[in-house]
Design an enzyme around this catalytic site. Structure first.
Site, PDB file in Angstrom:
ATOM      1  N   LYS A  39       0.743  -1.159   0.013  1.00 39.17           N
ATOM      2  CA  LYS A  39       0.268  -0.049   0.040  1.00 39.17           C
ATOM      3  C   LYS A  39       0.698   1.374  -0.331  1.00 39.17           C
ATOM      4  CE  LYS A  39      -3.800  -2.054   2.344  1.00 39.17           C
ATOM      5  NZ  LYS A  39      -4.894  -2.237   3.374  1.00 39.17           N
ATOM      6  N   ASP A  96      -9.497   2.205   3.444  1.00 33.43           N
ATOM      7  CA  ASP A  96      -9.464   1.382   4.783  1.00 33.43           C
ATOM      8  C   ASP A  96      -9.957   2.199   5.737  1.00 33.43           C
ATOM      9  OD1 ASP A  96      -8.471  -1.023   3.737  1.00 33.43           O
ATOM     10  OD2 ASP A  96      -6.309  -0.180   3.716  1.00 33.43           O
ATOM     11  N   ALA A 101       1.036   1.294  12.382  1.00 35.53           N
ATOM     12  CA  ALA A 101       0.869   2.360  11.453  1.00 35.53           C
ATOM     13  C   ALA A 101       1.310   1.792  10.023  1.00 35.53           C
ATOM     14  CB  ALA A 101       2.012   3.356  11.893  1.00 35.53           C
ATOM     15  N   PRO A 145       9.598   3.064  14.745  1.00 38.75           N
ATOM     16  CA  PRO A 145       9.511   4.273  15.260  1.00 38.75           C
ATOM     17  C   PRO A 145       9.281   5.556  14.330  1.00 38.75           C
ATOM     18  CG  PRO A 145      11.199   3.070  16.544  1.00 38.75           C
ATOM     19  CD  PRO A 145      10.974   2.517  15.272  1.00 38.75           C
ATOM     20  N   ARG A 168       8.491   5.463  11.415  1.00 38.17           N
ATOM     21  CA  ARG A 168       6.976   5.365  10.645  1.00 38.17           C
ATOM     22  C   ARG A 168       6.002   5.640  11.729  1.00 38.17           C
ATOM     23  NH1 ARG A 168       5.158  -0.259   8.045  1.00 38.17           N
ATOM     24  NH2 ARG A 168       5.025  -0.845  10.003  1.00 38.17           N
TER      25      ARG A 168
END
Length: 242
Positions: free
Chosen positions: A52, A89, A114, A140, A142
């Site tokens: 994604k 989503d 995340a 961390p 992201r």
């Protein structure tokens, strides 16, 4: 599960189209996607984990949700041949909660994960009026990057957390943990307050070990399939299906 739902939609609407699943390794995504885009009668693609984020590098335009999340799960060919990506989503997850009578407006939410779905869910929860959002991720960089993007738009309502925030009304597993029976639980349910809603975005199995553990504790649970079911109508509009 998307091919089954979308092909039922095509049949109901008498649309001459079919959605078929294809499996693509990470290292082959660029070559496969660029090749698929050259197929003249390919009107769109649905994208799932783990692609994604990466697909956004191959698109000409991003919708509002995809741009905010930095990930896309639906790609559409435009009349001029360019490609647009959007992410449904998050709004699908929120609509699923609302349909179950669990509106997140005013709720304190702890989001675990995340990734490609989690980033979209995070933004949609804030749009829906969540009072606060705590985000936890093993990466961390992201996690902090997502918190910064969201905090710029919703100051004071979002924070990073090294572990699940138990001071919440809704706690969401947006990680892939649960796809396999051997997976560990994404967080512990034993110390959650009795009125916390435990949600999981995993669709297969429908009753994950996390939801089973929460149910055994007497907690309310919300499964993953409503997130996809609620997206079907959004896909219909996005792909301009009558």
């Amino acid at each position: 599960m998307a091919p089954t739902l979308m092909n039922e939609l095509f049949a109901e609407r008498n649309v001459d189209a079919v959605l078929v699943p294809i499996q693509v390794a990470r290292e082959h995504l660029a070559s496969v996607l660029e090749s698929l885009k050259r197929i003249g009668n390919l009107d769109g693609l649905l994208v799932t984990v783990p692609h994604k984020f990466s697909v956004c590098d191959h698109l000409d335009h991003l919708g509002e949700a995809a741009a905010l999340a930095g990930s896309a799960n639906a790609l559409r060919r435009e009349p001029d041949g360019t490609w647009t990506g959007e992410n449904f989503d998050g709004v699908g997850f929120v609509r699923g909660l609302q349909a179950a009578g669990r509106d997140p407006s005013g709720a304190r939410v702890s989001l675990i994960g995340a990734g490609g779905a989690g980033v979209s869910i995070a933004a949609a929860l804030l749009v829906a009026g969540a009072a606060s959002l705590s985000i936890t991720d093993l990466d961390p960089g992201r996690m902090d990057g997502l918190v910064r993007r969201l905090a710029a738009k919703w100051p004071g309502r979002v924070q990073a957390s090294a572990e699940a925030n138990e001071a919440c009304d809704i706690i969401v597993n947006a990680t892939p943990l649960g796809l396999r029976e051997s997976d560990p639980l994404p967080f512990h349910v034993a110390t959650l307050a009795p009125d916390v809603l435990v949600a999981d975005i995993i669709m297969k199995p429908a009753k994950t070990r996390l939801l089973e553990a929460a149910t055994a504790r007497g907690l309310a649970v919300h499964p993953g399939i409503p997130m996809l079911v609620e997206q079907v109508e959004l896909y219909r509009r996005f792909f301009r299906i009558p």
